[in-house]
Design an enzyme around this catalytic site. Structure first.
Site, PDB file in Angstrom:
ATOM      1  N   HIS A  23       0.850  -1.202   0.000  1.00 32.88           N
ATOM      2  CA  HIS A  23       0.000   0.000   0.000  1.00 32.88           C
ATOM      3  C   HIS A  23       0.881   1.244   0.000  1.00 32.88           C
ATOM      4  O   HIS A  23       1.321   1.719   1.045  1.00 32.88           O
ATOM      5  CB  HIS A  23      -0.919  -0.010   1.227  1.00 32.88           C
ATOM      6  N   HIS A  25       1.173   5.028  -2.387  1.00 30.83           N
ATOM      7  CA  HIS A  25       0.616   5.854  -3.457  1.00 30.83           C
ATOM      8  C   HIS A  25       1.736   6.573  -4.208  1.00 30.83           C
ATOM      9  O   HIS A  25       2.573   7.236  -3.589  1.00 30.83           O
ATOM     10  CB  HIS A  25      -0.346   6.885  -2.876  1.00 30.83           C
ATOM     11  N   ASP A  27       1.595   9.216  -6.075  1.00 33.90           N
ATOM     12  CA  ASP A  27       1.538  10.672  -5.921  1.00 33.90           C
ATOM     13  C   ASP A  27       1.737  11.099  -4.472  1.00 33.90           C
ATOM     14  O   ASP A  27       1.707  12.290  -4.168  1.00 33.90           O
ATOM     15  CB  ASP A  27       0.232  11.246  -6.480  1.00 33.90           C
ATOM     16  N   GLY A 185      -9.886   7.607  -1.915  1.00 34.06           N
ATOM     17  CA  GLY A 185     -10.538   8.889  -1.691  1.00 34.06           C
ATOM     18  C   GLY A 185     -11.338   8.839  -0.401  1.00 34.06           C
ATOM     19  O   GLY A 185     -11.359   7.842   0.315  1.00 34.06           O
ATOM     20  N   HIS A 212      -9.900   0.629  -0.467  1.00 31.28           N
ATOM     21  CA  HIS A 212      -9.693   1.443   0.726  1.00 31.28           C
ATOM     22  C   HIS A 212     -10.956   1.347   1.588  1.00 31.28           C
ATOM     23  O   HIS A 212     -12.035   1.783   1.178  1.00 31.28           O
ATOM     24  CB  HIS A 212      -9.470   2.914   0.345  1.00 31.28           C
ATOM     25  N   GLU A 215     -10.724   2.958   7.212  1.00 29.30           N
ATOM     26  CA  GLU A 215      -9.697   3.927   7.625  1.00 29.30           C
ATOM     27  C   GLU A 215     -10.386   5.072   8.363  1.00 29.30           C
ATOM     28  O   GLU A 215     -10.371   5.142   9.587  1.00 29.30           O
ATOM     29  CB  GLU A 215      -8.921   4.446   6.423  1.00 29.30           C
ATOM     30  N   ASP A 304       1.793   3.933   2.877  1.00 29.95           N
ATOM     31  CA  ASP A 304       0.717   4.782   2.376  1.00 29.95           C
ATOM     32  C   ASP A 304       1.264   5.920   1.528  1.00 29.95           C
ATOM     33  O   ASP A 304       1.262   5.839   0.301  1.00 29.95           O
ATOM     34  CB  ASP A 304      -0.145   5.308   3.514  1.00 29.95           C
TER      35      ASP A 304
END
Length: 384
Positions: A23, A25, A27, A185, A212, A215, A304
């Site tokens: 996991h 990202h 970006d 998101g 996702h 969370e 993350d």
């Protein structure tokens, strides 16, 4: 007589240990200096800082708000400079290099192709640029003496309406660098069930996907991701702790959903530092990973967003060893969990575990025992 249980690993051992990341990202992991370079090249003038160190600090402080929504706002800047083929290739290559330098031997890195179309790229061009960057980064890592394999997860945004399109894109590139699908998101108000057509399509195609869930939102999000959508893994899933009760005498009772997640060996993509930033946990000591580890859930350790959290896989494990006293055996347990849960074929996962992960940890444990012997005896043991 020396103990046969390896002690808490040193920072150097943690860095050198083979690690698996599920996991992360794309970006959320840019180098601050790269952001500034790309902003200059593309004419983006809205960066809050112009010096790499200060910019890195700004991202961490902006993300450290306790709010998932505020945390997600930081991505406006990184996505803004990732709108050209050259930028995507560079960012993906540096991602692979940075992870390999940190001892990661296998990684699944996710990104949303729909967020990189502002300067005219097509979805296909985005995927091909990122794939090119990952392969470039893998080659550069090998040249530097590191090994890594990176697979891409294509992400659809929960608040948008392109999930089926992105799922179809993931399926087209599944034998060319893309290993699965994800939605991301804000959870609240955007349940995964809004995208059932995408998940039904992926199941018909026998493709892999994570969601996702659990969370910022609780058990209903996890239940929907598993029972309505059929997710293979839970992105975060940390709120499964809400279905676990610990009595004053230490007796643990699992609710039906928590028991299902454990019994089915559903992988949890836990991200400790990020969870603290978004308010999913109050402290490292209170993070559910400690209890989930002791109860033998399929827990994994992840980063993350390395930029926003100012973290790496090594830092995550350093914090966990400091907090819970984890040993090399614990690190290996988390790492094997992650590799078992990866979205590549079984034989390739097994080869990574047998040929890379287990030998890597065995070597580190031998180092520890050797040092213990020297410390105890005061002399270097003779080789036979």
């Amino acid at each position: 007589m020396t103990s046969q249980t390896p002690d808490i690993p040193t920072a150097d051992q943690i860095r050198r240990a083979p690690k698996v990341l599920l996991h992360d990202h794309l970006d959320g992991g840019l180098r601050p200096g790269t952001i500034i370079d790309l902003a200059d090249a593309t004419g983006y003038t809205s960066l809050p800082e112009r010096e790499p160190d200060k910019l890195g600090i700004w991202f961490r402080e902006a993300a450290d708000s306790g709010s998932l929504e505020r945390y997600l706002e930081t991505f406006a800047h990184t996505c803004a400079v990732m709108q050209t083929r050259e930028a995507l290739v560079r960012v993906a290559a540096e991602c692979a290099e940075d992870l390999a330098e940190d001892g990661v031997v296998y990684a699944e890195v996710r990104y949303a192709p729909e967020q990189h179309l502002e300067k005219g790229l097509t979805l296909e061009e985005v995927v091909e640029a990122v794939n090119e960057g990952f392969r470039l980064g893998e080659r550069r890592a090998r040249e530097s003496g590191h090994r890594i394999r990176v697979g891409a997860l294509l992400t659809a945004m929960r608040h948008a309406a392109r999930a089926l399109e992105i799922a179809e894109l993931a399926n087209r590139y599944r034998d060319n660098g893309v290993v699965g699908f994800d939605i991301a998101g804000a959870e609240a108000g955007f349940p995964p069930t809004r995208h059932l057509d995408a998940f039904e399509y992926l199941k018909r195609e026998n493709n892999h996907f994570t969601i996702h869930a659990g969370e910022a939102f609780g058990l209903p999000s996890i239940w929907q991701a598993l029972q309505w959508c059929g997710a293979d893994r839970l992105g975060h899933g940390v709120r499964i702790i809400d279905d676990i009760q610990v009595a004053e005498d230490g007796t643990v009772t699992l609710g039906r959903l928590a028991a299902y997640v454990r019994d089915k060996r559903v992988p949890l993509e836990l991200c400790p530092t990020s969870n603290l930033q978004t308010g999913a946990a109050a402290s490292y000591a209170e993070h559910p990973i400690g209890l989930l580890r002791s109860l033998h859930f399929r827990a994994t350790v992840n980063t993350d967003n390395r930029l926003m959290s100012g973290t790496s896989m090594s830092r995550e494990f350093e914090l966990l060893t400091e907090t819970f006293g984890y040993t090399l055996d614990d690190m290996q347990w988390f790492t094997v969990n992650a590799m078992k849960s990866a979205f590549i074929p079984f034989d390739e996962r097994l080869a990574m575990i047998s040929d890379v992960i287990k030998p890597g940890y065995a070597e580190l444990k031998s180092e520890w025992l050797f040092r213990q012997t020297v410390t105890t005896s005061g002399s270097v043991p003779k080789t036979p």
